[in-house]
Scaffold this active site. Sequence first.
Site, PDB file in Angstrom:
ATOM      1  N   LYS A   1      18.393 -60.780  37.469  1.00 11.22           N
ATOM      2  CA  LYS A   1      17.752 -59.882  38.442  1.00 11.22           C
ATOM      3  C   LYS A   1      16.345 -59.512  37.959  1.00 11.22           C
ATOM      4  O   LYS A   1      15.383 -59.580  38.711  1.00 11.22           O
ATOM      5  CB  LYS A   1      18.585 -58.600  38.601  1.00 11.22           C
ATOM      6  CG  LYS A   1      17.827 -57.451  39.268  1.00 11.22           C
ATOM      7  CD  LYS A   1      18.663 -56.207  39.418  1.00 11.22           C
ATOM      8  CE  LYS A   1      18.588 -55.233  38.275  1.00 11.22           C
ATOM      9  NZ  LYS A   1      17.354 -54.437  38.216  1.00 11.22           N
ATOM     10  N   ASN A   2      16.249 -59.146  36.689  1.00  5.79           N
ATOM     11  CA  ASN A   2      14.970 -58.630  36.188  1.00  5.79           C
ATOM     12  C   ASN A   2      13.901 -59.708  36.026  1.00  5.79           C
ATOM     13  O   ASN A   2      12.725 -59.387  35.849  1.00  5.79           O
ATOM     14  CB  ASN A   2      15.179 -57.876  34.869  1.00  5.79           C
ATOM     15  CG  ASN A   2      15.864 -56.547  35.094  1.00  5.79           C
ATOM     16  OD1 ASN A   2      16.101 -56.157  36.245  1.00  5.79           O
ATOM     17  ND2 ASN A   2      16.189 -55.849  34.017  1.00  5.79           N
TER      18      ASN A   2
ATOM     19  N   CYS B   1      13.728 -41.497  38.250  1.00  6.90           N
ATOM     20  CA  CYS B   1      15.017 -41.938  38.757  1.00  6.90           C
ATOM     21  C   CYS B   1      16.064 -41.325  37.849  1.00  6.90           C
ATOM     22  O   CYS B   1      15.726 -40.615  36.901  1.00  6.90           O
ATOM     23  CB  CYS B   1      15.123 -43.451  38.778  1.00  6.90           C
ATOM     24  SG  CYS B   1      15.143 -44.165  37.161  1.00  6.90           S
TER      25      CYS B   1
ATOM     26  N   ARG C   1      10.158 -41.980  34.081  1.00  6.10           N
ATOM     27  CA  ARG C   1       9.590 -43.308  34.325  1.00  6.10           C
ATOM     28  C   ARG C   1       8.207 -43.285  34.969  1.00  6.10           C
ATOM     29  O   ARG C   1       8.015 -43.728  36.110  1.00  6.10           O
ATOM     30  CB  ARG C   1      10.569 -44.160  35.146  1.00  6.10           C
ATOM     31  CG  ARG C   1      11.872 -44.356  34.435  1.00  6.10           C
ATOM     32  CD  ARG C   1      12.829 -45.195  35.205  1.00  6.10           C
ATOM     33  NE  ARG C   1      12.677 -46.616  34.934  1.00  6.10           N
ATOM     34  CZ  ARG C   1      13.543 -47.533  35.370  1.00  6.10           C
ATOM     35  NH1 ARG C   1      14.573 -47.178  36.067  1.00  6.10           N
ATOM     36  NH2 ARG C   1      13.360 -48.800  35.086  1.00  6.10           N
TER      37      ARG C   1
ATOM     38  N   ASP D   1      19.819 -51.670  28.641  1.00  4.05           N
ATOM     39  CA  ASP D   1      20.685 -51.949  29.790  1.00  4.05           C
ATOM     40  C   ASP D   1      22.123 -52.264  29.375  1.00  4.05           C
ATOM     41  O   ASP D   1      23.008 -52.322  30.225  1.00  4.05           O
ATOM     42  CB  ASP D   1      20.121 -53.115  30.616  1.00  4.05           C
ATOM     43  CG  ASP D   1      18.881 -52.697  31.402  1.00  4.05           C
ATOM     44  OD1 ASP D   1      18.572 -51.502  31.439  1.00  4.05           O
ATOM     45  OD2 ASP D   1      18.224 -53.584  31.978  1.00  4.05           O
TER      46      ASP D   1
ATOM     47  N   ARG E   1      23.260 -53.064  42.920  1.00  6.54           N
ATOM     48  CA  ARG E   1      21.857 -53.398  42.659  1.00  6.54           C
ATOM     49  C   ARG E   1      21.735 -54.532  41.640  1.00  6.54           C
ATOM     50  O   ARG E   1      20.708 -55.195  41.566  1.00  6.54           O
ATOM     51  CB  ARG E   1      21.109 -52.173  42.116  1.00  6.54           C
ATOM     52  CG  ARG E   1      20.801 -51.125  43.150  1.00  6.54           C
ATOM     53  CD  ARG E   1      19.941 -50.035  42.541  1.00  6.54           C
ATOM     54  NE  ARG E   1      18.935 -50.625  41.679  1.00  6.54           N
ATOM     55  CZ  ARG E   1      18.582 -50.149  40.488  1.00  6.54           C
ATOM     56  NH1 ARG E   1      19.123 -49.063  40.017  1.00  6.54           N
ATOM     57  NH2 ARG E   1      17.660 -50.749  39.772  1.00  6.54           N
TER      58      ARG E   1
END
Length: 423
Positions: A22-23, A116, A121, A305, A397
């Site tokens: 995803k990233n 968030c 951030r 993560d 997500r």
Amino acid sequence: MDRFLIEGGKKLHGTVHVSGSKNAALPILVATLLTDEPCVIHRVPNLRDVRTTLKILEYLGKKITYQNNTVTIEPNGKLKNDLPYELVKQMRASFWVAGPLLARFKQAEIPLPGGCAIGVRPVDIHLKGFEKLGATCETKAGNVLIKADKLNAAKIVLRFPSVGATQNLLMCACLIAGETILENVAKEPEIDDVIAFLNDMGADIRVGDKGQLIITGVKTLHGAEHTVVADRIETGSYALAAAATRGDVTVSGCVPEHNAILWEDLQEAGFTLDIGPDSVHVHAYDGEIKPLRVRTAPYPGFATDLQAPWMTLMTLCNGTAEVDEDIFENRFMHAPELVRMGAQISTEKSLARVTGVKELSAAHVQASDLRGGFALVMAGLCAKGQTEVERVYHIDRGYEKLEEKLTALGANIRRYNPDKDEF
Ligand code: UD1
């Protein structure tokens, strides 16, 4: 809103194939804004963040076709250089369109992404970089207007190796005449994947002997075809779920070297792994799980993560483990939910102390962010009885076909929407 119902207490077994990262996919999709020619990107995971990025590209003027994990991006008239808040608020990474838009139009107007759940951030490193490249950044009514009469190559030393800022500045610098040097940059594998794509588009990016990025600007970039690298966070997540359930699982289609620290830690904790060229086999292990101290750090350090899934594993250790979260200031929201499942965890600022328990108990819990959500699913897989995880949209997500993949590994998990489905 969807929930997961998990009947836990089953050891995972079998093989799970990881999706594209995803990233890496998000910035690669964004990088297609740097050209008017068609681009084809393969192995793009079908995830909420990816669909948001595609909506953004469509809004900005691209034509998108997305089928079987392949995205084709074609020009569709003139590109826009602004973005509505509606799209930015869904995903912070939307801010990454700023770099390509600034490079192409010398102007971009983007709503400032807010904080968030996992932290404030800010985007100061991105903005300082744009200023070094000759832009001015002005914030008005929640939007940041970034503009320049002329962009210039520059040497930029990032105050912290931010992943997003490295990608944003890299993409911008590709079209700026002269040699831009980025120092103290993020070295995540996703950055390498973006660099490979940009170079395939005709950019001239080299990695210097000290890890600095040296970008020689070119006039235009052309279309390119690319396959996204394997998702190292998904890889680590399944390996940790296998370990926590005391299962026997092969994670295939991955790049094991991208998780080198995790493999060392898992082995130190007692697990036996077979690490192949593109797979990792976590062997069944019923012995004690040794408590370790891990500290999150920029790559190649322990990935922030994977901190939450790691914590779930440590809830079952023999002793007291410590987890230091040094990247985000508020990334322990899963801890109180794990405590509701019988874990013993105390947190103080960036440090969590996890004293292992014999077993977790099923409970009704809430995901409050993506990786913390996976940590709760993992806990549900370990706990005997039925665990219900609310707010699955966070997990959606970042984990493609999660129920399908876990079910294939023998888990009992199903999606349920109390507003629509019969219980
Ligand atoms: C990316 C990843 C995310 C991962 C994170 C760290 C994507 C889509 N997301 O997020 O999954 O957890 O890297 O590996 O790739 N910071 C500032 N000022 C800035 C930018 C960042 O203070 O201008 C701070 C952040 O608040 C955070 C830290 O730096 O505390 C790391 O952020 P960054 O590396 O930028 O993460 P993201 O790119 O947002």
